[in-house]
Write a protein that holds these residues in place. Structure first.
Motif, PDB file in Angstrom:
ATOM      1  N   GLU A 166      32.684  21.776 119.169  1.00  7.08           N
ATOM      2  CA  GLU A 166      33.795  22.574 119.706  1.00  7.08           C
ATOM      3  C   GLU A 166      34.738  23.097 118.629  1.00  7.08           C
ATOM      4  N   SER A 180      37.090  24.534 125.526  1.00  4.47           N
ATOM      5  CA  SER A 180      36.499  23.741 124.443  1.00  4.47           C
ATOM      6  C   SER A 180      37.569  22.941 123.697  1.00  4.47           C
ATOM      7  N   CYS A 234      39.595  25.880 118.179  1.00  2.39           N
ATOM      8  CA  CYS A 234      38.394  25.879 119.008  1.00  2.39           C
ATOM      9  C   CYS A 234      38.169  27.289 119.553  1.00  2.39           C
ATOM     10  N   GLU A 235      37.009  27.525 120.125  1.00  2.00           N
ATOM     11  CA  GLU A 235      36.639  28.842 120.649  1.00  2.00           C
ATOM     12  C   GLU A 235      37.548  29.305 121.786  1.00  2.00           C
ATOM     13  N   ASP A 236      37.851  28.389 122.719  1.00  8.93           N
ATOM     14  CA  ASP A 236      38.669  28.756 123.878  1.00  8.93           C
ATOM     15  C   ASP A 236      39.412  27.528 124.384  1.00  8.93           C
ATOM     16  N   VAL A 266      35.864  25.140 115.614  1.00  7.22           N
ATOM     17  CA  VAL A 266      35.491  26.323 114.836  1.00  7.22           C
ATOM     18  C   VAL A 266      35.980  26.150 113.398  1.00  7.22           C
ATOM     19  N   HIS A 298      43.937  27.271 122.780  1.00  5.85           N
ATOM     20  CA  HIS A 298      42.595  27.060 122.223  1.00  5.85           C
ATOM     21  C   HIS A 298      42.613  26.245 120.921  1.00  5.85           C
TER      22      HIS A 298
END
Length: 157
Positions: free
Chosen positions: A117, A137, A132-134, A119, A92
């Protein structure tokens, strides 16, 4: 505002006010407004202001390019061309390795671009970790950022 900035503001307002078909027409309008420049200076101004000619029916005229990259996008492209060492997605996150002391600049540019995307960015001296979140993304962000890398960067070595 200096002389160049004033001239650029005038050029932009003239372009927005009416359809200007030629550089000569723009030169004449600048002259009517008390600004005297050479044709070569005007050509440079047109390029700097990212003006383009569009065709409509049987004539063409200048407009401000609606797809102008932001200053942050320009800066990111420049930094990637000059300072990118390694760039790859890892789960991620995206790992961006740079020349020494450039990672914080990359992080600042990415933060300023406000890419949805991303964070957060965590940067050291030569590594910028893009969080990123996951995984999905992170891959989407990686694909988006690849467009700023030099064309040869991802070719086989």
């Amino acid at each position: 505002m200096n002389k160049i900035e004033s001239r650029h503001q005038l050029i932009l307002s003239l372009i927005m006010e009416k359809k200007i078909h030629t550089q000569q027409e723009l030169l004449d309008l600048l002259h009517l407004n008390g600004v005297s420049v050479t044709q070569s200076t005007l050509s440079r101004d047109i390029k700097m202001l990212n003006l383009v000619k569009i065709n409509e029916d049987d004539s063409s005229y200048y407009i401000i390019n609606p797809i102008t990259p932001t200053r942050w996008e320009k800066r990111l492209r420049l930094y990637m061309e000059d300072g990118l060492v390694m760039f790859k997605p890892v789960q991620h996150q995206i790992v961006l390795k740079t020349l020494p002391s450039l990672a914080n600049s990359f992080g600042s540019i990415l933060d300023a671009m406000e890419i949805p995307e991303i964070v957060a960015t965590v940067c050291g001296d030569d590594v910028c970790l893009i969080i990123c979140e996951d995984n999905e993304s992170a891959l989407a962000c990686f694909e988006y950022l690849k467009q700023y890398a030099p064309p040869f960067f991802f070719s086989k070595r």
